[in-house]
Design a protein around this motif. Structure first.
Motif, mmCIF file in Angstrom:
data_model
loop_
_atom_site.group_PDB
_atom_site.id
_atom_site.type_symbol
_atom_site.label_atom_id
_atom_site.label_comp_id
_atom_site.label_asym_id
_atom_site.label_seq_id
_atom_site.Cartn_x
_atom_site.Cartn_y
_atom_site.Cartn_z
ATOM 1 N N THR A 5 0.829 -1.197 0.000
ATOM 2 C CA THR A 5 0.000 0.000 0.000
ATOM 3 C C THR A 5 0.864 1.248 0.000
ATOM 4 O O THR A 5 1.814 1.360 0.774
ATOM 5 N N VAL A 6 0.525 2.173 -0.881
ATOM 6 C CA VAL A 6 1.191 3.481 -0.935
ATOM 7 C C VAL A 6 0.147 4.541 -0.610
ATOM 8 O O VAL A 6 -0.891 4.629 -1.265
ATOM 9 N N TRP A 7 0.411 5.329 0.428
ATOM 10 C CA TRP A 7 -0.459 6.429 0.803
ATOM 11 C C TRP A 7 0.147 7.729 0.296
ATOM 12 O O TRP A 7 1.350 7.976 0.470
ATOM 13 N N ALA A 8 -0.659 8.573 -0.344
ATOM 14 C CA ALA A 8 -0.175 9.848 -0.879
ATOM 15 C C ALA A 8 -1.026 10.988 -0.357
ATOM 16 O O ALA A 8 -2.253 10.859 -0.223
ATOM 17 N N ALA A 9 -0.376 12.113 -0.062
ATOM 18 C CA ALA A 9 -1.114 13.289 0.403
ATOM 19 C C ALA A 9 -2.014 13.833 -0.696
ATOM 20 O O ALA A 9 -3.052 14.442 -0.423
ATOM 21 N N ALA A 63 2.032 14.955 7.102
ATOM 22 C CA ALA A 63 1.966 14.517 8.497
ATOM 23 C C ALA A 63 0.692 13.755 8.876
ATOM 24 O O ALA A 63 0.771 12.779 9.645
ATOM 25 N N PRO A 64 -0.508 14.138 8.378
ATOM 26 C CA PRO A 64 -1.706 13.391 8.783
ATOM 27 C C PRO A 64 -1.691 11.917 8.401
ATOM 28 O O PRO A 64 -2.456 11.127 8.958
ATOM 29 N N CYS A 87 11.603 14.088 5.934
ATOM 30 C CA CYS A 87 11.314 13.131 6.998
ATOM 31 C C CYS A 87 11.652 13.713 8.367
ATOM 32 O O CYS A 87 10.925 13.480 9.345
ATOM 33 N N ARG A 88 12.727 14.447 8.446
ATOM 34 C CA ARG A 88 13.145 15.004 9.737
ATOM 35 C C ARG A 88 12.197 16.090 10.234
ATOM 36 O O ARG A 88 12.230 16.439 11.413
ATOM 37 N N GLU A 89 11.372 16.613 9.340
ATOM 38 C CA GLU A 89 10.345 17.567 9.749
ATOM 39 C C GLU A 89 9.104 16.869 10.306
ATOM 40 O O GLU A 89 8.204 17.537 10.811
ATOM 41 N N LEU A 90 9.068 15.548 10.188
ATOM 42 C CA LEU A 90 7.882 14.791 10.589
ATOM 43 C C LEU A 90 7.994 14.263 12.024
ATOM 44 O O LEU A 90 7.491 13.189 12.332
ATOM 45 N N VAL A 94 4.056 8.927 0.336
ATOM 46 C CA VAL A 94 4.607 9.880 -0.625
ATOM 47 C C VAL A 94 3.791 11.167 -0.568
ATOM 48 O O VAL A 94 2.621 11.151 -0.191
ATOM 49 N N LEU A 95 4.423 12.244 -0.936
ATOM 50 C CA LEU A 95 3.688 13.501 -1.034
ATOM 51 C C LEU A 95 2.679 13.458 -2.167
ATOM 52 O O LEU A 95 1.536 13.873 -2.013
#
Length: 255
Positions: free
Chosen positions: A50-54, A85-86, A116-119, A197-198
């Motif tokens: 599964t790939v989740w994208a914003a 982030a969500p 990633c480091r912002e997450l 992924v964004l």
């Protein structure tokens, strides 16, 4: 920090902030552009899971990603992380998809690792590296991308994470890069639970429950009389955006 990275960081402080999606001054990501992100969406990618994208790779999200990745807008790392982030579950272990060393140097650092480091508070495990033999994958089809990465992604850490990880990338196009990264991790005994992924350029991703509706299309009567500088904000492509050389670096796969 290298000289290039220091110069880029100083430039971020000097230049005025503007919205990465529409250029509105004073804010990195404006509410109107946030409302136009047509996601989140998900897709099942063979060999990845599964790939989740914003959102989909279009509109203000695409513009912001290009600005962040290719045009020196390092200040957009925070706003773009906020978009992603969500989708990050509590306690997630994130493995960024690596950039080629030459590409990372040209961009002032690895842009996916920075994202990633912002997450926070998610843990980031930069486990992967791409060998020098791999070339830029832009313009390659799925088979060529797979061949380009075969055997060229390695796990560079002797320590495995304590539980399953999520791969993180900026955009998924064919899934070849995510498949190669997952294969490298699984080979050394690391469980991969999916990918975040964004943006997705895959066809027909499935919209997740509760996601935002697709922004309305604008008819000629709604566009007539508007100034050109308003086009980006209402989602109308300028004529220059249709020229063959517009964003030629990405046009082959990301249109």
């Amino acid at each position: 920090m290298t000289t290039r990275e220091l110069a880029a960081a100083l430039l971020d402080l000097v230049l005025p902030t503007s919205c990465g999606g529409c250029g509105l001054g004073g804010i990195g990501w404006c509410p109107e552009c946030a409302a136009r992100v047509d996601g989140p969406v998900t897709a099942s990618v063979p060999g990845v899971g599964t790939v989740w994208a914003a959102g989909r790779y279009r509109g203000p999200l695409r513009t912001a990603l290009l600005g962040y990745k290719e045009r020196g807008r390092r200040d957009l790392a925070g706003p773009l992380a906020g978009v992603l982030a969500p989708l990050v579950p509590a306690g997630a272990l994130l493995v960024p998809v690596p950039s080629r060393a030459a590409a990372a140097r040209a961009r002032g650092g690895d842009h996916v690792l920075r994202l990633c480091r912002e997450l926070a508070p998610a843990e980031v495990w930069p486990l992967l590296a791409i060998t020098r033999r791999a070339r830029d994958s832009v313009g390659l089809d799925a088979a060529a991308r797979a061949a380009n990465l075969a055997g060229r992604i390695r796990v560079r850490s002797p320590v495995n994470p304590p539980r399953g990880v999520l791969l993180v990338d900026d955009v998924v196009t064919t899934g070849a890069t995510l498949r190669a990264c997952r294969a490298a991790l699984v080979e050394v005994g690391i469980r991969v639970d999916g990918a975040l992924v964004l943006c997705t350029a895959l066809r027909r991703p499935r919209r997740l429950p509760g996601s935002l509706p697709t922004p309305p299309k604008y008819g000629l009567s709604q566009v007539r009389g508007r100034e050109i500088r308003e086009y980006d904000r209402i989602g109308v492509t300028r004529r220059s955006g249709l020229l063959p050389d517009r964003d030629a670096h990405y046009r082959a796969w990301h249109t």
